[in-house]
Motif scaffolding. Structure first.
Motif, PDB file in Angstrom:
ATOM      1  N   GLU A  12       0.843  -1.196   0.000  1.00 40.76           N
ATOM      2  CA  GLU A  12       0.000   0.000   0.000  1.00 40.76           C
ATOM      3  C   GLU A  12       0.874   1.241   0.000  1.00 40.76           C
ATOM      4  N   GLY A  67      -2.363   5.272   0.422  1.00 36.91           N
ATOM      5  CA  GLY A  67      -3.750   4.855   0.402  1.00 36.91           C
ATOM      6  C   GLY A  67      -4.151   4.035  -0.804  1.00 36.91           C
ATOM      7  N   LYS A  68      -3.211   3.751  -1.707  1.00 31.06           N
ATOM      8  CA  LYS A  68      -3.502   2.948  -2.887  1.00 31.06           C
ATOM      9  C   LYS A  68      -2.620   1.703  -2.891  1.00 31.06           C
ATOM     10  N   THR A  69      -3.125   0.627  -3.490  1.00 27.16           N
ATOM     11  CA  THR A  69      -2.359  -0.608  -3.613  1.00 27.16           C
ATOM     12  C   THR A  69      -1.561  -0.589  -4.910  1.00 27.16           C
ATOM     13  N   GLU A 107       1.040  -9.421   0.107  1.00 20.69           N
ATOM     14  CA  GLU A 107       1.038  -7.963   0.276  1.00 20.69           C
ATOM     15  C   GLU A 107       1.797  -7.575   1.535  1.00 20.69           C
ATOM     16  N   THR A 129       2.598  -5.816   4.826  1.00 14.94           N
ATOM     17  CA  THR A 129       1.726  -5.263   5.868  1.00 14.94           C
ATOM     18  C   THR A 129       2.386  -4.064   6.529  1.00 14.94           C
ATOM     19  N   ASN A 130       1.579  -3.277   7.221  1.00 12.97           N
ATOM     20  CA  ASN A 130       2.082  -2.056   7.844  1.00 12.97           C
ATOM     21  C   ASN A 130       2.515  -2.283   9.288  1.00 12.97           C
TER      22      ASN A 130
END
Length: 551
Positions: free
Chosen positions: A273, A276-278, A307, A309-310
């Motif tokens: 991400e 705010g976009k992938t 993906e 992660t944050n």
């Protein structure tokens, strides 16, 4: 005069006789090949039938799964493993097993008919308590039971001294005539820590932390693998390649390893991400171009999740609660495994193995993962109670829990914060080599400078480690519309995944940049024209005002 008579033999018959003698000579003179299976241990069939016979599956007051951890270690060997609680034993239950592992983590009275069945197996690995009862049954003389000991600072095994925390306790009991395999040292004297007598191999403590894990792995290797020749290998991972990885830094790493002819694996997470976009690898064609050179430079791709992660979040595990996700969220995360394989395949990138981010995944998750990959790099989580329940294994093993062949990560990683990050890795590798057939594993982050890796490579070569090339191993990777199967260096790919043209993407990118430039110039011209128009109007207004004042 003496006459000599020679018997004539037809050539074909003579050839057969000579061939027979040659075969007989080779059978006598050539030693049998050594392997890593029990068939090389006298008296053991292959695969050997093994029973883990335990008093309790965890220690009193603890949750660490001792039985499951031991079974993971046994996955290195050609054995069939079953387990049985001691409370389930009935007379005759132990018959038919070649090897028994008795986990005596607390004292209790063992019946004579149980001890009798134990005495009849080919190998009896005995851990911790109650060994004095077996000694009495076998009428061993000069048996010493010293109880729990501490304040020992090292363990001596295979000519290597392994440091021991003096606070660690172990059960010391032994016969005088046993063969000592490992001894404990308190700087004043030595006591047996692992010894062998008759069919018994005794361990003073069952533990999966360093150095006990090395002792366990080494002794199992010595006995179950038939004392095969030493073999040391290491898997190098270049870690955490994701869409924002700088291509230039990665190119330097790949070139450095290619020049040194070092096989390596590159872990790739294709999505993340951003603002705010992938975004995905497809959005970064220059990086994809670099990744497409990995195989030709001696490397391979490992898929590390789908993906990024944050922060402290994990892709397949509830890190905040240290527990599995609910089923719906876990299913959504696990569906990304197939998507990751497909996305990479569309970019002409074919993974050979998988790495679980943070080595945290539920047992259910591993079952799903095993449907897609046969090879795993890293550690296996032993239960759903906590992601901290994992072990360092000193060799490759087929995980009973995960259902995959595991290449362990037991040397850690290059940590620039340490005073001597290279030395830390090399010291661990030196300790690990006490296990005769060991596999090491460590990772190096993709954003680090390539020259930091060279001292580690040199040091591992000096210790006779061979770098693992996963491309030459047997593996399978499957997802909808694609299957990858490899054996002995030959790979078969069946794919219906549409290819993504990176050249077209680059062209589109250049066109977008050019259009953006033209639009910017046009905008500046418009702004300039507006400014000139406003300036002209102002000058006219001032001129009219001046004329009015004069009149």
């Amino acid at each position: 005069m003496i006459s000599l008579h020679f018997m004539t033999v037809p050539w074909k018959k003579l050839s057969m006789i000579l061939a027979s003698f040659l075969v007989l000579f080779l059978m006598v003179s050539v030693p049998p090949a050594q392997g890593s299976s029990p068939e090389n241990t006298p008296g053991l069939r292959s695969p050997a039938k093994v029973l883990v016979f335990y008093e309790r599956s965890t220690r009193f007051g603890e949750t660490f799964p001792l039985v499951k951890a031991l079974e993971e270690y046994l996955g290195h060997f050609d054995v069939q493993v079953e387990e049985m609680a001691c409370s389930q034993w009935t007379p005759g239950s132990l018959k038919g097993y070649d090897v028994i592992f008795y986990l005596g983590d607390y004292k209790r009275s063992l019946p004579n008919n149980l001890l009798s069945e134990m005495s009849q197996v080919h190998k009896l690995f005995w851990f911790e308590q109650n060994i004095e009862q077996y000694a009495g049954f076998e009428k061993w003389i000069d048996f010493h039971d010293l109880g729990l000991l501490s304040d020992y600072v090292s363990l001596h095994y295979n000519g290597t001294n392994l440091s021991l925390n003096p606070s660690e306790k172990f059960n010391c009991a032994y016969p005088d005539d046993a063969q000592d395999r490992v001894v404990a040292d308190n700087l004043h004297g030595l006591v047996p820590f692992v010894w062998e007598k008759d069919n018994v191999v005794y361990f003073s403590r069952l533990d999966f932390q360093n150095p006990f894990n090395l002792i366990l792995g080494g002794i199992l290797e010595d006995i179950l693998s038939g004392n095969q020749a030493a073999s040391k290998q290491v898997l190098l991972r270049i870690e955490d390649v994701q869409p924002l990885t700088p291509p230039d830094t990665l190119v330097k790493l790949i070139n450095t390893l290619a020049i040194a002819r070092i096989p390596f694996a590159l872990t790739v997470t294709p999505l993340m991400e951003l603002d705010g976009k992938t975004v995905s690898l497809i959005d970064y064609p220059q990086l994809v171009k670099v990744l497409q050179t990995v195989e030709s430079n001696g490397g391979c791709i490992i898929l590390k999740g789908y993906e990024v992660t944050n922060g402290t979040e994990l892709e397949y595990w509830n890190a905040k609660g240290d527990k599995p996700f609910d089923v719906s969220k876990e299913n959504a995360a696990l569906s990304g495994i197939s998507k990751g394989i497909q996305l990479l395949a569309g970019l002409n990138l074919y993974p050979v193995a998988f790495e679980v981010p943070g080595s945290a995944m539920s047992l259910r998750g591993y079952k799903v993962l095993a449907q897609h990959f046969t090879t795993l790099s890293g550690s296996v989580q032993l239960s759903d109670l906590s992601s901290a329940q994992s072990i360092d294994v000193p060799f490759t093993y087929r995980s009973k829990l995960a259902g995959m062949l595991v290449y362990p990560e037991n040397l850690g990683y290059y940590d620039p914060k340490l005073l001597d990050p290279s030395g830390t890795i090399l010291n661990k590798a030196r300790q690990l080599s006490v296990v005769s057939d060991c596999t090491a594993g460590f990772f190096f982050h993709s954003y680090l400078q390539a020259d930091k890796l060279l001292p580690i490579i040199k040091g591992l070569h000096q210790m006779n480690y061979q770098f693992v090339d996963l491309r030459s191993t047997k593996y399978q990777v499957t997802a909808p519309n694609i299957s990858i199967a490899a054996q002995n260096g030959y790979r078969n790919i069946k794919s219906d995944i549409p290819a993504v043209s990176i050249d077209q993407t680059l062209k589109g990118l250049r066109l977008s940049v050019r259009n953006f430039f033209y639009a910017l110039v046009a905008l500046l011209l418009i702004i300039l024209l507006i400014f000139l128009y406003i300036l002209t109007r102002i000058r006219r207004s001032k001129s009219n005002l001046y004329e009015k004042r004069r009149s």
